[in-house]
Each structure stands twice: as structure tokens, then as C-alpha cells.
Scaffold this motif. Structure first.
Motif, PDB file in Angstrom:
ATOM      1  N   ASN A  80      92.140 -75.376 -28.439  1.00  0.00           N
ATOM      2  CA  ASN A  80      91.211 -76.406 -28.012  1.00  0.00           C
ATOM      3  C   ASN A  80      91.989 -77.651 -27.605  1.00  0.00           C
ATOM      4  OD1 ASN A  80      89.244 -78.364 -27.746  1.00  0.00           O
ATOM      5  ND2 ASN A  80      88.027 -77.565 -29.441  1.00  0.00           N
ATOM      6  N   ILE A  81      91.797 -78.102 -26.370  1.00  0.00           N
ATOM      7  CA  ILE A  81      92.518 -79.271 -25.866  1.00  0.00           C
ATOM      8  C   ILE A  81      92.112 -80.532 -26.625  1.00  0.00           C
ATOM      9  CG2 ILE A  81      90.884 -79.782 -24.016  1.00  0.00           C
ATOM     10  CD1 ILE A  81      94.665 -80.190 -23.752  1.00  0.00           C
ATOM     11  N   PHE A  82      90.864 -80.626 -27.050  1.00  0.00           N
ATOM     12  CA  PHE A  82      90.410 -81.828 -27.747  1.00  0.00           C
ATOM     13  C   PHE A  82      90.991 -81.917 -29.153  1.00  0.00           C
ATOM     14  CE2 PHE A  82      87.120 -81.028 -24.521  1.00  0.00           C
ATOM     15  CZ  PHE A  82      87.275 -82.210 -23.797  1.00  0.00           C
ATOM     16  N   PHE A 137      93.438 -84.882 -30.386  1.00  0.00           N
ATOM     17  CA  PHE A 137      93.218 -85.569 -31.656  1.00  0.00           C
ATOM     18  C   PHE A 137      94.492 -85.535 -32.500  1.00  0.00           C
ATOM     19  CE2 PHE A 137      91.888 -85.631 -36.124  1.00  0.00           C
ATOM     20  CZ  PHE A 137      91.221 -86.847 -36.147  1.00  0.00           C
ATOM     21  N   TYR A 138      95.213 -84.421 -32.437  1.00  0.00           N
ATOM     22  CA  TYR A 138      96.440 -84.272 -33.208  1.00  0.00           C
ATOM     23  C   TYR A 138      97.528 -85.224 -32.720  1.00  0.00           C
ATOM     24  CZ  TYR A 138     100.520 -81.985 -35.261  1.00  0.00           C
ATOM     25  OH  TYR A 138     101.671 -81.729 -35.943  1.00  0.00           O
ATOM     26  N   ILE A 139      97.621 -85.469 -31.406  1.00  0.00           N
ATOM     27  CA  ILE A 139      98.683 -86.324 -30.866  1.00  0.00           C
ATOM     28  C   ILE A 139      98.173 -87.727 -30.513  1.00  0.00           C
ATOM     29  CG2 ILE A 139     100.025 -84.387 -29.967  1.00  0.00           C
ATOM     30  CD1 ILE A 139      98.998 -85.179 -27.162  1.00  0.00           C
ATOM     31  N   GLY A 185      98.216 -90.501 -32.020  1.00  0.00           N
ATOM     32  CA  GLY A 185      99.146 -91.596 -32.312  1.00  0.00           C
ATOM     33  C   GLY A 185     100.156 -91.815 -31.195  1.00  0.00           C
ATOM     34  N   GLU A 186     100.618 -90.731 -30.590  1.00  0.00           N
ATOM     35  CA  GLU A 186     101.579 -90.845 -29.489  1.00  0.00           C
ATOM     36  C   GLU A 186     100.903 -91.327 -28.216  1.00  0.00           C
ATOM     37  OE1 GLU A 186     101.461 -88.282 -31.552  1.00  0.00           O
ATOM     38  OE2 GLU A 186     103.401 -88.457 -32.535  1.00  0.00           O
ATOM     39  N   LEU A 187      99.629 -91.011 -28.054  1.00  0.00           N
ATOM     40  CA  LEU A 187      98.913 -91.427 -26.850  1.00  0.00           C
ATOM     41  C   LEU A 187      98.547 -92.907 -26.889  1.00  0.00           C
ATOM     42  CD1 LEU A 187      96.544 -88.365 -26.380  1.00  0.00           C
ATOM     43  CD2 LEU A 187      98.652 -88.876 -25.150  1.00  0.00           C
ATOM     44  N   LEU A 188      98.335 -93.429 -28.065  1.00  0.00           N
ATOM     45  CA  LEU A 188      97.941 -94.837 -28.177  1.00  0.00           C
ATOM     46  C   LEU A 188      99.144 -95.640 -28.476  1.00  0.00           C
ATOM     47  CD1 LEU A 188      94.799 -94.370 -30.400  1.00  0.00           C
ATOM     48  CD2 LEU A 188      94.895 -94.599 -27.943  1.00  0.00           C
TER      49      LEU A 188
END
Length: 130
Positions: free
Chosen positions: A117-119, A123-125, A127-130
Motif C-alpha cells: 500500500n503506497i499510503f 505514512f512510514y516515511i 518524517g523524511e518527507l516533512l
């Protein structure tokens, strides 16, 4: 094109700004370092420590970049008026919409093929996205 990959000297690609030549020299250096094994451990450690320093410099530049961007926007608004911010907002919005569409559509299809699931992954990454 093929002959332009090979630099005239080991540092000419760096001096002339030829990215392909620099990449070629870096790959050759990496293969040679790997082939040497334990004899090149000190060179390997030197390169590793130098890379930590370079990433530290990049971190400083990345933290200072918003100040430069603010200065550039201030000069643009001062020279051309507040209306130029509308174009900038449209550009930023287009970028984010395109990025979200790519992640959901393209990476979503790839994730579905790989059966995850891409979502949940996003959700797992988060922290790296923000």
C-alpha cells in the motif's frame, strides 16, 4: 559523444565542468579502490571522512537557502510589484500538485504491482518527507 567521456587528464573533467568525465573518473576510482581491498583502507577512510565533511557543508547551505530565496523574492517584489507573487504561488502549486499526482498515480501503480500500500509506505516515511 563516446570519446568525450574520457578526460585528457584525471582532473580536466573537474576543471572544465564536464560532468560525464567526472562521473567516469569517479567510477574508475571506485573500482580501483574496491579492487585494492585492505591495502586501500586508509584511502577509503579518507574518502569517507571527506564525504562527511562535504555533506556537512551541504547541510549548512541547505539551511541558509531559504534566506537566499527570501532575498530573491524580496528583490523581485520590490522591482516588479506584489503581483509577481501570484505567478510564484501558481508555480509552487503546480509543482506540488504534479508531485502528489506522480506519487499517487505512478508510484501507486508500482506499489500495487509490488503488492504493498503506497499510503502505508508514505505514512512510514512521513518524517523524511516533512
Amino acid at each position: 559523444f563516446i570519446l568525450n567521456i574520457i578526460p585528457t587528464t584525471m582532473i580536466s573533467g573537474f576543471a572544465e565542468g564536464e560532468i560525464l568525465q567526472v562521473l567516469f573518473v569517479a567510477v574508475l576510482f571506485g573500482f580501483a579502490l574496491m579492487k585494492q581491498g585492505d591495502r586501500a583502507r586508509s584511502v577509503h577512510l579518507l574518502v569517507e571522512e571527506a564525504s562527511h565533511v562535504m555533506f556537512g557543508i551541504i547541510a549548512i547551505v541547505m539551511k541558509a537557502a531559504p534566506i537566499g530565496a527570501f532575498g530573491a523574492m524580496a528583490v523581485t517584489v520590490g522591482r516588479y510589484g506584489i503581483g509577481t507573487l501570484g505567478n510564484l504561488i501558481g508555480l509552487v502549486a503546480t509543482f506540488y500538485l504534479t508531485a502528489v499526482a506522480f506519487v499517487i498515480l505512478v508510484l501507486g501503480v508500482v506499489a500495487a504491482i509490488a503488492r504493498f500500500n503506497i499510503f502505508r509506505f508514505l505514512f512510514y516515511i512521513r518524517g523524511e518527507l516533512l
